[in-house]
Design an enzyme around this catalytic site. Structure first.
Site, PDB file in Angstrom:
ATOM      1  N   PRO A   8     -75.512  39.796  -5.694  1.00 17.73           N
ATOM      2  CA  PRO A   8     -74.591  40.759  -5.084  1.00 17.73           C
ATOM      3  C   PRO A   8     -73.125  40.346  -5.139  1.00 17.73           C
ATOM      4  O   PRO A   8     -72.790  39.188  -4.881  1.00 17.73           O
ATOM      5  CB  PRO A   8     -75.060  40.822  -3.628  1.00 17.73           C
ATOM      6  CG  PRO A   8     -76.489  40.436  -3.677  1.00 17.73           C
ATOM      7  CD  PRO A   8     -76.628  39.468  -4.819  1.00 17.73           C
ATOM      8  N   ASN A   9     -72.304  41.313  -5.459  1.00 17.32           N
ATOM      9  CA  ASN A   9     -70.838  41.224  -5.462  1.00 17.32           C
ATOM     10  C   ASN A   9     -70.258  40.408  -6.613  1.00 17.32           C
ATOM     11  O   ASN A   9     -69.039  40.370  -6.781  1.00 17.32           O
ATOM     12  CB  ASN A   9     -70.304  40.682  -4.116  1.00 17.32           C
ATOM     13  CG  ASN A   9     -70.646  41.615  -2.972  1.00 17.32           C
ATOM     14  OD1 ASN A   9     -70.277  42.781  -3.018  1.00 17.32           O
ATOM     15  ND2 ASN A   9     -71.385  41.144  -1.997  1.00 17.32           N
ATOM     16  N   ARG A  16     -62.327  39.827  -6.853  1.00 17.18           N
ATOM     17  CA  ARG A  16     -62.843  39.532  -5.518  1.00 17.18           C
ATOM     18  C   ARG A  16     -62.370  38.144  -5.064  1.00 17.18           C
ATOM     19  O   ARG A  16     -62.714  37.142  -5.696  1.00 17.18           O
ATOM     20  CB  ARG A  16     -64.367  39.544  -5.620  1.00 17.18           C
ATOM     21  CG  ARG A  16     -65.079  39.017  -4.434  1.00 17.18           C
ATOM     22  CD  ARG A  16     -66.531  38.740  -4.769  1.00 17.18           C
ATOM     23  NE  ARG A  16     -67.206  38.332  -3.568  1.00 17.18           N
ATOM     24  CZ  ARG A  16     -68.302  37.603  -3.526  1.00 17.18           C
ATOM     25  NH1 ARG A  16     -68.878  37.226  -4.637  1.00 17.18           N
ATOM     26  NH2 ARG A  16     -68.821  37.269  -2.382  1.00 17.18           N
ATOM     27  N   TYR A  21     -62.874  32.510  -5.834  1.00 22.63           N
ATOM     28  CA  TYR A  21     -63.782  32.642  -6.977  1.00 22.63           C
ATOM     29  C   TYR A  21     -63.082  32.627  -8.334  1.00 22.63           C
ATOM     30  O   TYR A  21     -63.747  32.677  -9.363  1.00 22.63           O
ATOM     31  CB  TYR A  21     -64.609  33.924  -6.828  1.00 22.63           C
ATOM     32  CG  TYR A  21     -65.470  33.906  -5.581  1.00 22.63           C
ATOM     33  CD1 TYR A  21     -66.479  32.948  -5.440  1.00 22.63           C
ATOM     34  CD2 TYR A  21     -65.258  34.804  -4.544  1.00 22.63           C
ATOM     35  CE1 TYR A  21     -67.248  32.905  -4.289  1.00 22.63           C
ATOM     36  CE2 TYR A  21     -66.027  34.775  -3.389  1.00 22.63           C
ATOM     37  CZ  TYR A  21     -67.020  33.818  -3.277  1.00 22.63           C
ATOM     38  OH  TYR A  21     -67.795  33.766  -2.140  1.00 22.63           O
ATOM     39  N   ASN A  73     -77.344  32.598  -9.665  1.00 22.40           N
ATOM     40  CA  ASN A  73     -76.359  32.606  -8.584  1.00 22.40           C
ATOM     41  C   ASN A  73     -76.738  33.769  -7.670  1.00 22.40           C
ATOM     42  O   ASN A  73     -76.442  34.929  -7.975  1.00 22.40           O
ATOM     43  CB  ASN A  73     -74.938  32.788  -9.120  1.00 22.40           C
ATOM     44  CG  ASN A  73     -73.911  32.710  -7.984  1.00 22.40           C
ATOM     45  OD1 ASN A  73     -74.263  32.815  -6.813  1.00 22.40           O
ATOM     46  ND2 ASN A  73     -72.643  32.533  -8.336  1.00 22.40           N
ATOM     47  N   ALA A  76     -74.565  35.993  -1.728  1.00 24.20           N
ATOM     48  CA  ALA A  76     -74.847  35.790  -0.299  1.00 24.20           C
ATOM     49  C   ALA A  76     -76.337  35.704   0.003  1.00 24.20           C
ATOM     50  O   ALA A  76     -76.734  35.151   1.041  1.00 24.20           O
ATOM     51  CB  ALA A  76     -74.204  36.912   0.513  1.00 24.20           C
ATOM     52  N   GLU A  97     -79.967  26.665  -9.470  1.00 26.77           N
ATOM     53  CA  GLU A  97     -79.079  27.511  -8.663  1.00 26.77           C
ATOM     54  C   GLU A  97     -77.629  27.094  -8.900  1.00 26.77           C
ATOM     55  O   GLU A  97     -77.325  25.895  -8.942  1.00 26.77           O
ATOM     56  CB  GLU A  97     -79.439  27.367  -7.183  1.00 26.77           C
ATOM     57  CG  GLU A  97     -78.567  28.232  -6.294  1.00 26.77           C
ATOM     58  CD  GLU A  97     -79.098  28.314  -4.872  1.00 26.77           C
ATOM     59  OE1 GLU A  97     -80.302  28.593  -4.696  1.00 26.77           O
ATOM     60  OE2 GLU A  97     -78.301  28.091  -3.952  1.00 26.77           O
ATOM     61  N   HIS A  99     -73.344  27.971  -8.005  1.00 21.17           N
ATOM     62  CA  HIS A  99     -72.298  28.656  -7.225  1.00 21.17           C
ATOM     63  C   HIS A  99     -70.940  28.324  -7.808  1.00 21.17           C
ATOM     64  O   HIS A  99     -70.693  27.167  -8.195  1.00 21.17           O
ATOM     65  CB  HIS A  99     -72.341  28.232  -5.754  1.00 21.17           C
ATOM     66  CG  HIS A  99     -73.647  28.572  -5.106  1.00 21.17           C
ATOM     67  ND1 HIS A  99     -73.950  29.848  -4.700  1.00 21.17           N
ATOM     68  CD2 HIS A  99     -74.742  27.821  -4.866  1.00 21.17           C
ATOM     69  CE1 HIS A  99     -75.184  29.851  -4.215  1.00 21.17           C
ATOM     70  NE2 HIS A  99     -75.685  28.650  -4.307  1.00 21.17           N
ATOM     71  N   ARG A 106     -67.067  25.415   2.874  1.00 22.90           N
ATOM     72  CA  ARG A 106     -66.622  26.723   3.370  1.00 22.90           C
ATOM     73  C   ARG A 106     -67.167  26.962   4.777  1.00 22.90           C
ATOM     74  O   ARG A 106     -67.385  26.016   5.522  1.00 22.90           O
ATOM     75  CB  ARG A 106     -67.058  27.802   2.371  1.00 22.90           C
ATOM     76  CG  ARG A 106     -66.487  27.560   0.970  1.00 22.90           C
ATOM     77  CD  ARG A 106     -66.857  28.655   0.010  1.00 22.90           C
ATOM     78  NE  ARG A 106     -66.380  29.952   0.479  1.00 22.90           N
ATOM     79  CZ  ARG A 106     -66.804  31.124  -0.013  1.00 22.90           C
ATOM     80  NH1 ARG A 106     -67.694  31.136  -0.996  1.00 22.90           N
ATOM     81  NH2 ARG A 106     -66.337  32.244   0.460  1.00 22.90           N
TER      82      ARG A 106
END
Ligand code: DQA
Length: 146
Positions: A8-9, A16, A21, A73, A76, A97, A99, A106
């Site tokens: 998502p996103n 964004r 990012y 990835n 969220a 995985e 990111h 964060r």
């Protein structure tokens, strides 16, 4: 062939929160992954979805589609999706995985990855290079166990 899945996103990359990012768009990221894969002798196919169920189905079907490994990835979904964890655990391909941001640097709620418990490992914080590092690992792994 490696399947690269973005959740998502991540379709909004480049626009964004670029301070977090970066400015690389999803299309550019996917082109980079294809080029890095080619350097490593790996074919790469990239997909993105904003829908958890779509990601679950792609993970479930990846082996039957002929993929040898998955770079994921989960966006969220990383932080709460037991459905994605179960999908990763319910199939036999190695999953790495990734990111873009360092999830440990964060908000506290981002420091926990539910999905990484099913992954071979996790690369976090290196921007697009996180994906490259995942591909380097998978090239070694697949060479050792073709
Ligand atoms: C992300 C980190 C997640 O916490 C966030 O929800 C994302 C992107 C990353 O690549 O840094 O969507 O997975």
């Amino acid at each position: 062939m490696i399947l690269i899945l973005n959740g998502p996103n991540l379709n909004l990359l480049g626009r964004r929160e670029p301070e977090i990012y970066g400015h690389t768009t999803l299309e550019e990221l996917e082109e980079l992954c294809e080029a890095w894969g080619a350097e490593l002798g790996l074919g790469v196919a990239c997909r993105q979805s904003n829908f958890e169920g779509q990601l679950v189905e792609w993970i479930q079907q990846a082996a039957d589609e002929g993929f040898k490994a998955i770079v994921l990835n989960p966006g969220a979904l990383t932080h709460y999706s037991l459905a994605l964890l179960d999908a990763i655990r319910g199939q036999r391909l190695p999953v790495v995985e990734v990111h873009l941001s360092n999830i440990h640097a964060r908000e506290e709620y981002r420091s926990r990855s539910v999905t990484a418990a099913g992954a071979k490992g996790l690369v976090s914080g290196f921007g697009p290079t996180s994906y490259r590092m995942a591909l380097v690992y998978l090239a070694d792994l697949l060479e050792a166990q073709p």
